[in-house]
Design a protein around this motif. Structure first.
Motif, mmCIF file in Angstrom:
data_model
loop_
_atom_site.group_PDB
_atom_site.id
_atom_site.type_symbol
_atom_site.label_atom_id
_atom_site.label_comp_id
_atom_site.label_asym_id
_atom_site.label_seq_id
_atom_site.Cartn_x
_atom_site.Cartn_y
_atom_site.Cartn_z
ATOM 1 N N GLY A 19 0.814 -1.210 0.000
ATOM 2 C CA GLY A 19 0.000 0.000 0.000
ATOM 3 C C GLY A 19 0.846 1.258 0.000
ATOM 4 N N LEU A 20 1.909 1.258 0.801
ATOM 5 C CA LEU A 20 2.801 2.412 0.845
ATOM 6 C C LEU A 20 3.487 2.634 -0.493
ATOM 7 C CD1 LEU A 20 4.201 4.632 2.518
ATOM 8 C CD2 LEU A 20 5.930 2.930 3.167
ATOM 9 N N TRP B 105 1.083 4.137 -2.991
ATOM 10 C CA TRP B 105 0.863 5.555 -2.719
ATOM 11 C C TRP B 105 2.025 6.410 -3.234
ATOM 12 C CZ3 TRP B 105 2.310 8.472 2.192
ATOM 13 C CH2 TRP B 105 1.790 9.782 2.153
ATOM 14 N N ASN C 20 -2.664 8.109 -7.114
ATOM 15 C CA ASN C 20 -3.856 8.212 -6.271
ATOM 16 C C ASN C 20 -3.520 8.852 -4.933
ATOM 17 O OD1 ASN C 20 -5.594 7.058 -8.134
ATOM 18 N ND2 ASN C 20 -5.311 4.983 -7.346
ATOM 19 N N ASP C 21 -4.509 9.517 -4.331
ATOM 20 C CA ASP C 21 -4.263 10.156 -3.036
ATOM 21 C C ASP C 21 -4.305 9.122 -1.921
ATOM 22 O OD1 ASP C 21 -6.974 9.577 -2.583
ATOM 23 O OD2 ASP C 21 -7.614 11.580 -3.170
ATOM 24 N N ALA C 22 -3.971 9.566 -0.715
ATOM 25 C CA ALA C 22 -3.852 8.664 0.426
ATOM 26 C C ALA C 22 -5.180 7.996 0.772
ATOM 27 C CB ALA C 22 -3.312 9.427 1.639
ATOM 28 N N THR D 151 -7.674 7.165 -1.270
ATOM 29 C CA THR D 151 -7.944 6.108 -2.248
ATOM 30 C C THR D 151 -7.069 4.891 -1.998
ATOM 31 O OG1 THR D 151 -8.540 7.770 -3.899
ATOM 32 C CG2 THR D 151 -8.019 5.565 -4.702
ATOM 33 N N VAL D 152 -5.803 5.131 -1.697
ATOM 34 C CA VAL D 152 -4.880 4.027 -1.431
ATOM 35 C C VAL D 152 -5.266 3.304 -0.142
ATOM 36 C CG1 VAL D 152 -2.479 3.421 -0.930
ATOM 37 C CG2 VAL D 152 -2.998 5.086 -2.717
ATOM 38 N N LEU D 153 -5.715 4.048 0.871
ATOM 39 C CA LEU D 153 -6.179 3.420 2.105
ATOM 40 C C LEU D 153 -7.343 2.486 1.821
ATOM 41 C CD1 LEU D 153 -6.341 3.112 5.201
ATOM 42 C CD2 LEU D 153 -7.822 5.150 5.221
ATOM 43 N N TRP E 119 -6.034 -0.573 0.107
ATOM 44 C CA TRP E 119 -5.306 -1.418 1.056
ATOM 45 C C TRP E 119 -6.272 -2.256 1.891
ATOM 46 C CZ3 TRP E 119 -2.924 0.450 6.235
ATOM 47 C CH2 TRP E 119 -2.193 -0.581 6.824
#
Length: 208
Positions: free
Chosen positions: A82-83, A86, A91-93, A95-97, A100
């Motif tokens: 996930g990191l 990002w 994609n912004d944080a 969306t990535v969260l 994940w």
């Protein structure tokens, strides 16, 4: 609201995984598949960002990761994935969260829960392991993760779309094929790369 739920789920999974100290397993043969996953999975998760608009093919790989590394170590590897997504992607944080949690942590955790059910109700043999945990278990885990996400969307005011559920059902089988194939290969040629595999359990002679 949805972001807070996702953040809570992510933090809880990460804390539990760290508490179990799974990095100790890297002293054995699992180091190789763990490093391979850390190198390859970010690019698999980044694939939708590089495809034509409207053709969003998203593979998870989380179920395979649990079968190979076990749930605690899989959670840490997924955190790295996930990191990396990002940092490398666009994609912004938030969306990535979400990615994940619903592409990684949710199917990984459901896969963990499927294991005891199969051990409880089905006989211990390689066919049950590869088909049940590797293929059908993955399809169920990925699809149920998608259903949970859509239900949460509805709870926070979104609409449940039938087309989205159909798409998630079809995508789940792509992940199932990938995981089932690699599970069968590892069972045959590299069982030491499967933390959830046991020769004593799955290869012992049947009792008459």
């Amino acid at each position: 609201m949805l972001m807070l739920i996702e953040a809570a789920l992510a933090v809880t999974a990460l804390v539990v995984a760290l508490w179990l100290k799974p990095w100790r397993m890297l002293q054995g043969p699992l180091l190789t598949p763990a490093l391979a996953a850390m190198a390859l999975m970010p690019w698999m998760w980044l694939l939708p960002q590089h495809m034509p608009q409207g053709l969003q093919i998203q593979l998870s790989g989380a179920s395979l990761l649990v079968l190979v590394l076990g749930w605690p170590l899989a959670v840490l590897v997924l955190a790295w994935v996930g990191l990396a997504v990002w940092v490398i992607g666009h994609n912004d944080a938030v969306t990535v969260l979400s990615q994940w949690v619903w592409i990684g942590l949710a199917p990984a955790t459901i896969t963990l829960g499927i294991g005891p059910l199969l051990r409880r109700w089905l006989p211990p043999n390689p066919f049950v392991y590869t088909l049940g945990r590797g293929f059908l278990g993955t399809a169920a885990a990925v699809f149920l993760s998608g259903i949970l996400l859509e239900m949460l969307h509805r709870l926070v005011g979104g609409a449940l779309q039938e087309q989205v559920l159909i798409a998630r059902w079809l995508m789940a089988w792509g992940d199932a094929f990938l995981t089932g194939m690699f599970t069968a290969i590892f069972v045959a040629f590299a069982p030491q790369w499967l933390a959830t595999w046991s020769d004593e359990r799955y290869l012992k002679p049947a009792k008459h």
